[in-house]
Design an enzyme around this catalytic site. Structure first.
Site, PDB file in Angstrom:
ATOM      1  N   ASP A  46       0.832  -1.204   0.000  1.00  0.00           N
ATOM      2  CA  ASP A  46       0.000   0.000   0.000  1.00  0.00           C
ATOM      3  C   ASP A  46       0.866   1.254   0.000  1.00  0.00           C
ATOM      4  O   ASP A  46       2.051   1.226   0.357  1.00  0.00           O
ATOM      5  CB  ASP A  46      -0.916  -0.011   1.226  1.00  0.00           C
ATOM      6  CG  ASP A  46      -2.257   0.664   0.986  1.00  0.00           C
ATOM      7  OD1 ASP A  46      -2.361   1.449   0.023  1.00  0.00           O
ATOM      8  OD2 ASP A  46      -3.205   0.406   1.744  1.00  0.00           O
ATOM      9  N   ASP A  57     -10.889   1.379  -2.906  1.00  0.00           N
ATOM     10  CA  ASP A  57     -11.317   1.036  -1.547  1.00  0.00           C
ATOM     11  C   ASP A  57     -12.833   0.973  -1.428  1.00  0.00           C
ATOM     12  O   ASP A  57     -13.354   0.580  -0.382  1.00  0.00           O
ATOM     13  CB  ASP A  57     -10.789   2.079  -0.552  1.00  0.00           C
ATOM     14  CG  ASP A  57      -9.304   1.928  -0.283  1.00  0.00           C
ATOM     15  OD1 ASP A  57      -8.747   0.858  -0.584  1.00  0.00           O
ATOM     16  OD2 ASP A  57      -8.693   2.889   0.234  1.00  0.00           O
TER      17      ASP A  57
END
Length: 722
Positions: free
Chosen positions: A454, A522
């Site tokens: 990430d 997301d």
């Protein structure tokens, strides 16, 4: 083979995969592209050059200015230059001239140019993929003098485009709303998109599509382009007053970022271009096939993409060994093949403002380490994955307290706050060595199969206080990320890595040389996912696009959806789950299990078939995957809003063989989705044995979908009979 060009042999044509590139590159001349686009069989570069002849226009230069491959300032061509550099305010009027041309292989050409007055050399590389026709272009600049040359801007290429391509489709958005298509109608002048986020970004994807006024998904002219780079970038499209148009793409440099010493070189990222006369799908398919065949790691090419279970939206930071083992068992029971432990397992990471950089298993939360969880996951037949954010550090961390100088920033300039994080300076070898040592140790100890990598903040002031002495270093930082990824892959040949950046903020062909999956967004809202996946599909194949079944109520949008719709919205992609399975009732778990089984049944078709976006009503989404031999297809038809008309618009399938007979069945949802009966579902027994139709009828006449409630998605399985 090296060819010294002259006025006789100056016209060069390379063609492959249905693409033609014609160049004028005579010795001592300015090299230029005469034509780049779909192949024109039998046509030579010389005749195209003759057809492109332009004449003096009143009020302009005495002779037409043709520019060059980079439209340097010294060429005098109107519009922006693709190359800007100088030495202390001098040596800026660059005018590159051809020295030699190489044609090392079919579909390849290398053009060497120099400006002896300014003291630089340029090498232009062109390659056409013979399988897809995708053009790759890059430029390398070399400083041939002792004094440093400051490179302020260097496009990979100034690419001319067909004047009929009036529409521009760009891809923009935000966190949890990536890859939204923004269309700019025909324009005169310039479009400029710049990104200085230090990553590909949510809002300025490095690419776009130019299309004709009548171009559809399956017909008409289109040119798609993408810069294979994960850092800062600039895109500009210019329509000159003389009717010509050009695309430029390259890295966006901060002031003084690239200074070439004597003999040093800079190479641009690759500009990738697909030319199509078969609509937007034709361009997309070229990118998909090129990525799978030429960019993606061959280790994963033949391996089925495992169905994921990710822990984030089930537990967030509330990690407990027993809970995670319970979730692993539930995930395996519905068909998961990979279990990914997300953020919250390390150091003092009990919330998002602490612990980043402390890459060791938290003894407070996991007194036995991760071994009990990893062992149970592997006993259940699943791979184990772990979340990292290697490029960032929290000020509240042992790492930062020990090494506050290991972060990027400009002395005297206030840091832009973002997520309680700072960006580590990966241009320092000691930082890279620290990260490698910690990650390598964990991968080895736990037999980690997969990393979710990430990156959750922009790099606003990316200056290094190390050997770069305060210069901006995003170019070097991006290269360092690539090198660290490669180092881990070399040490662990079976390791797979996902590129996540607050969702889809680092999705490009540059990062995909080192990673195996993109976390698309997301946002697990099942309705929003349709638009996100459609946008991403213009460049990326479904097998690389993570697409998850989320909770019943989405925490980002607050909307609630049935399990059947959540499953249907995730099947077309690299399918996964990101929900607390303990909170789902038995009936919904049965639907989830059935949907995962359906995905696995058709996974080969979804991930390796020919992907198609189909023209449909605005309140619906229609996509499909057709096998390469056209014997089988799976189409998804989603109703996302109320119909405007009394009956929904007919579905016209694409990609089938008009001469074949096909059996059509509705294989999802598990129940009849029609709001009333009888419907075509009953008349054609679509939920049972189905009905047989010829391909010509299915494509030319189509099928009437049933009346359905919004947020309903059905799958049509079409298979050749006999």
């Amino acid at each position: 083979m090296t060819q010294q060009t002259d006025d006789i042999s100056r016209h060069i044509a390379i063609r492959a995969g249905g693409t033609l590139l014609a160049l004028d590159a005579g010795s001592g001349r300015r090299a230029q592209i005469v034509y780049a686009g779909p192949d024109l069989p039998g046509v030579t570069a010389a005749e195209l050059a003759m057809l492109s002849t332009r004449q003096h226009a009143p009020g302009g230069p005495a002779a037409p200015l043709d520019g060059s491959l980079l439209h340097e300032i010294g060429t005098g061509i109107s519009g922006p230059s693709g190359l800007i550099g100088q030495r202390s305010g001098r040596d800026w009027a660059t005018d590159l001239r051809v020295t030699t041309v190489e044609t090392p292989a079919e579909g390849m050409v290398v053009i060497h140019c120099a400006d002896t007055n300014v003291g630089i050399e340029a090498q232009h590389n062109f390659t056409i993929d013979p399988a897809t026709g995708l053009l790759s272009a890059s430029t390398t600049i070399k400083n041939t003098r002792e004094e440093a040359y400051c490179l302020d801007w260097c496009a990979a290429l100034c690419l001319p485009f067909d004047a009929r391509l009036g529409r521009f489709l760009s891809f923009t958005g935000r966190w949890a709303g990536e890859f939204h298509i923004e269309e700019v109608p025909a324009f005169q002048g310039s479009i400029l998109r710049e990104n200085k986020a230090g990553r590909t970004s949510h809002d300025a994807f490095p690419g776009g599509v130019l299309a004709a006024a009548d171009t559809t998904e399956n017909a008409g002219l289109a040119t798609a382009f993408h810069l294979a780079w994960s850092g800062n970038h600039r895109l500009r499209i210019d329509r000159h007053s003389d009717g010509r148009g050009f695309v430029q793409m390259g890295e966006l440099f901060f002031p003084g970022e690239i200074a070439l010493g004597a003999g040093e070189t800079y190479r641009t990222p690759d500009l990738l271009v697909a030319f199509s006369h078969n609509g937007l799908n034709g361009a997309s398919q070229a990118f998909h096939d090129h990525l799978c065949a030429q960019v993606s790691d061959t280790r994963t090419a033949s391996k089925p993409r495992p169905v994921h279970y990710n822990t984030w939206e089930a537990v967030y930071f509330l990690h407990h060994e027993d809970t995670l083992i319970e979730l692993a068992e539930a995930a395996a029971s519905v068909g998961a093949e990979r279990f990914v432990l997300d953020d919250g397992w390390f150091g003092g990471r009990r919330h998002d403002a602490a612990g980043l950089g402390d890459w060791w298993v938290s003894g407070d939360i996991y007194p036995n380490g991760l071994h009990p969880i990893v062992n149970r996951v592997k006993e259940l037949g699943m791979e184990f994955g772990l979340w990292f954010e290697p490029e960032m550090v929290n000020p509240d961390s042992d790492l930062y307290r020990a090494h506050p100088d290991w972060v990027l920033g400009v002395e005297g300039v206030e840091t832009i706050p973002s997520r309680g994080q700072l960006t580590l300076d990966l241009t320092r070898p000691e930082v890279i060595d620290y990260l490698y040592e910690k990650m390598d140790g964990l991968i080895t100890e736990y037999g980690i199969d997969y990393i979710k990598w990430d990156m959750n903040r922009d790099a606003h002031h990316p200056a290094s206080g190390g050997s770069h002495s305060g210069r901006a270093v995003i170019h070097h930082q991006t290269r360092a990320v690539y090198a660290l990824l490669q180092r881990l892959r070399d040490a662990h040949p079976k390791l797979e890595i996902e590129s996540c950046s607050s969702g889809g903020a680092r999705a490009d062909f540059g990062i995909l040389r080192y990673t195996d999956r993109i976390w698309t967004s997301d946002n697990n809202d099942a309705r929003a996912r349709h638009a996100i996946m459609i946008g991403a599909s213009h460049f990326f194949p479904l097998r690389l696009l993570g697409n998850h079944v989320g909770p019943k109520t989405c925490h980002i949008t607050g909307r609630t959806f049935s399990m059947a719709f959540r499953v249907a919205s995730a099947v077309f992609g690299h399918m996964g789950m990101e929900l607390d399975l303990r909170r789902e009732n038995a009936a919904d778990l049965a639907v989830l299990k059935a949907g995962i089984a359906l995905h696995k049944t058709h996974r080969e078709l979804i991930h390796h078939g020919r992907f198609l976006r189909l023209d449909t009503a605005p309140e619906t989404n229609l996509i499909g995957c057709v096998s390469r031999d056209q014997r089988e297809a799976l189409f998804s038809y989603a109703k996302l809003a109320e119909d405007v008309a009394a009956h929904p618009r007919r579905i016209n399938f694409e990609g089938l063989d008009p001469a074949m007979d096909y059996r059509v069945r509705m294989v999802w949802p598990p129940h009849n989705p029609s709001v009333s009966a009888p419907s075509i579902v009953d008349a054609a027994d679509l939920m049972g044995e189905g009905a047989v139709f010829c391909g010509a009828a299915l494509m030319g006449y189509g099928i009437q979908p049933p009346l359905m409630f919004p947020d309903t998605c059905v799958f049509y399985h079409i298979e050749q009979t006999g």
